[in-house]
Write an enzyme that holds these catalytic residues in place. Structure first.
Site, PDB file in Angstrom:
ATOM      1  N   SER A 178      30.757 -54.572  11.525  1.00 20.48           N
ATOM      2  CA  SER A 178      31.745 -53.678  12.128  1.00 20.48           C
ATOM      3  C   SER A 178      31.668 -52.283  11.500  1.00 20.48           C
ATOM      4  O   SER A 178      30.627 -51.646  11.526  1.00 20.48           O
ATOM      5  CB  SER A 178      33.135 -54.301  11.985  1.00 20.48           C
ATOM      6  N   ASP A 214      31.893 -58.169  17.564  1.00 14.37           N
ATOM      7  CA  ASP A 214      32.119 -57.876  16.152  1.00 14.37           C
ATOM      8  C   ASP A 214      31.598 -58.985  15.237  1.00 14.37           C
ATOM      9  O   ASP A 214      32.025 -60.136  15.331  1.00 14.37           O
ATOM     10  CB  ASP A 214      33.631 -57.697  15.947  1.00 14.37           C
TER      11      ASP A 214
END
Length: 328
Positions: free
Chosen positions: A41, A205
C-alpha cells in the site's frame, strides 16, 4: 554509509509518517542507504520512489506539494454529483475511485528517475542468498483476490502469473498494492492463461494479506546477515483497539474490518522480540488510512511523528547487540 534493507507498512494517507522515518534513517550520523525495500500500500508507493533513487528531501517535497485529494478521482462526468460517482463506482467497479491519478502520478515520477519496468530495478548482488530471479531493489505485496493468495512482485510474476517481470510496469504493481478495497477499484494484472486459466488477475491492497512483511529479506542459507533489516510500522507497539461508532458509513465499516484482519495477521510478527527490536513504531493515532483530505499541517505532523520515532529508535539501536541477542 551504513547499509540496510527496509520494510514499510501500508497506511494509505498516513504515508508522510513513512517518509519521516526514512528521513531519520538516512540522516547523519547514521546515513543508511537501502539495498532492498519491501512494502504494501503506502509502503509500496514510498518504497518504489525510494528504490528509484528519490531522496528523502525530494520525497518530503513531493508529499507536501501534492494534494492527496487528487487521488479521489471520480471522472469529469461526476464532478457535480460526487455521491453518484461513488455509488456507481462501488456498484459496478468494486471501488469508489478510479485510481488513474495515482497511476499517472507514479508513472511520471518513476519515469523521471529512469524507472519504467521491473528490469530497471534489477540488482547485481552476488552476495545475496536470493536466486537470480529475485534480485530486485523493490518488492511490493499485492493481494490476488481472483485466487485468494498473496503475490510478492516482481518475484511471483513468472511462477504464479506466467509473465516476464522485466516487461511489466512497476507502477501497475504499486497501484495494485495501494488499491484499498471499496475505496479504489481493483487493478487487473496480466497473466498467462496456461498458468492461471485467464488473461488477468484482479488485485487489491497487499495489506489485506500482509501489511508488514518484515522477514521477507532475512537470509535462509544459514550465513550471517550482511546488514540489518529495519521495519517501519504505522502504529504503537500494541495493536490499537477499534472503537465502534454507530454513525459510521458502510465504507468505514468495511475499512475497519480490513484493518482488524490486517492487524491480526501482522501482530504475530510484532509479538516476536526479534522483529520488535528492529522495528520503528510510529504513532499515527488520530489519522485514517482513507483520509486524503490532509492539510499541509497534517502532513507535517505525520512526517514529524515518523522522524521522531526514527530518531528514538536509532538512539538505542546496536546492530552487533541485535545479532548477539537474536541471531543473524
Amino acid at each position: 554509509m551504513a547499509q540496510a534493507d527496509l520494510v514499510l507498512e501500508g497506511g494509505g494517507a498516513k504515508l508522510p509518517a513513512l517518509i519521516g522515518a526514512l528521513s531519520a534513517l538516512t540522516a547523519e550520523p547514521h546515513g543508511y542507504t537501502f539495498q532492498r525495500i519491501a512494502g504494501a500500500s503506502a509502503g509500496a508507493i514510498v518504497g518504489a520512489l525510494a528504490a528509484a533513487g528519490t531522496s528523502t528531501e525530494e520525497l518530503k517535497t513531493i508529499m507536501l506539494t501534492k494534494d492527496f485529494r487528487d487521488f479521489e478521482d471520480l471522472g469529469p462526468v461526476f464532478r457535480l454529483a460526487p455521491w453518484l460517482g461513488k455509488a456507481v463506482g462501488l456498484l459496478f467497479h468494486q471501488g469508489m475511485y478510479r485510481g488513474r491519478e495515482l497511476h499517472r502520478f507514479l508513472t511520471e515520477l518513476l519515469a523521471a528517475r529512469g524507472v519504467h519496468t521491473w528490469a530497471d530495478l534489477r540488482q547485481d548482488d552476488p552476495g545475496s542468498c536470493l536466486p537470480l530471479e529475485r534480485r530486485y531493489k523493490l518488492v511490493v505485496i499485492v493481494s490476488d483476490v481472483s485466487r485468494g493468495r498473496m503475490l510478492r512482485l516482481p518475484w511471483d510474476y513468472e511462477p504464479l502469473l506466467g509473465v516476464d517481470p522485466d516487461a511489466q510496469p512497476v507502477a501497475d504493481a504499486v497501484c495494485a498494492s495501494a488499491a484499498i478495497p471499496f475505496f479504489f477499484r481493483p487493478v487487473q494484472l496480466p497473466a498467462d492463461p496456461k498458468v492461471v486459466g485467464r488473461r488477468s488477475v484482479l488485485c487489491v491492497d497487499g495489506g489485506i494479506l500482509s501489511s508488514f512483511p518484515v522477514s521477507i529479506f532475512d537470509r535462509t542459507d544459514l550465513r550471517p546477515a550482511r546488514w540489518p533489516t529495519f521495519g517501519v510500522k504505522l502504529s504503537g507497539r500494541a495493536t490499537a483497539k477499534t472503537a465502534w461508532r454507530p454513525n459510521r458509513t458502510t465504507v468505514e465499516f468495511a475499512v475497519s474490518l480490513l484493518s482488524t484482519m490486517i492487524n491480526a495477521h501482522d501482530q504475530i510478527h510484532i509479538d516476536d522480540p526479534k522483529v520488535a527490536a528492529r522495528t520503528i513504531f510510529v504513532d499515527t493515532s488520530g489519522h485514517s488510512a482513507t483520509d486524503f483530505n490532509l492539510s499541509r499541517a497534517d502532513k507535517l505532523r505525520l512526517f514529524d511523528a515518523g522522524e521522531r520515532a526514527g530518531q528514538r529508535f536509532l538512539e538505542s539501536w546496536d546492530w552487533e547487540e541485535w545479532k548477539e541477542r537474536h541471531g543473524s
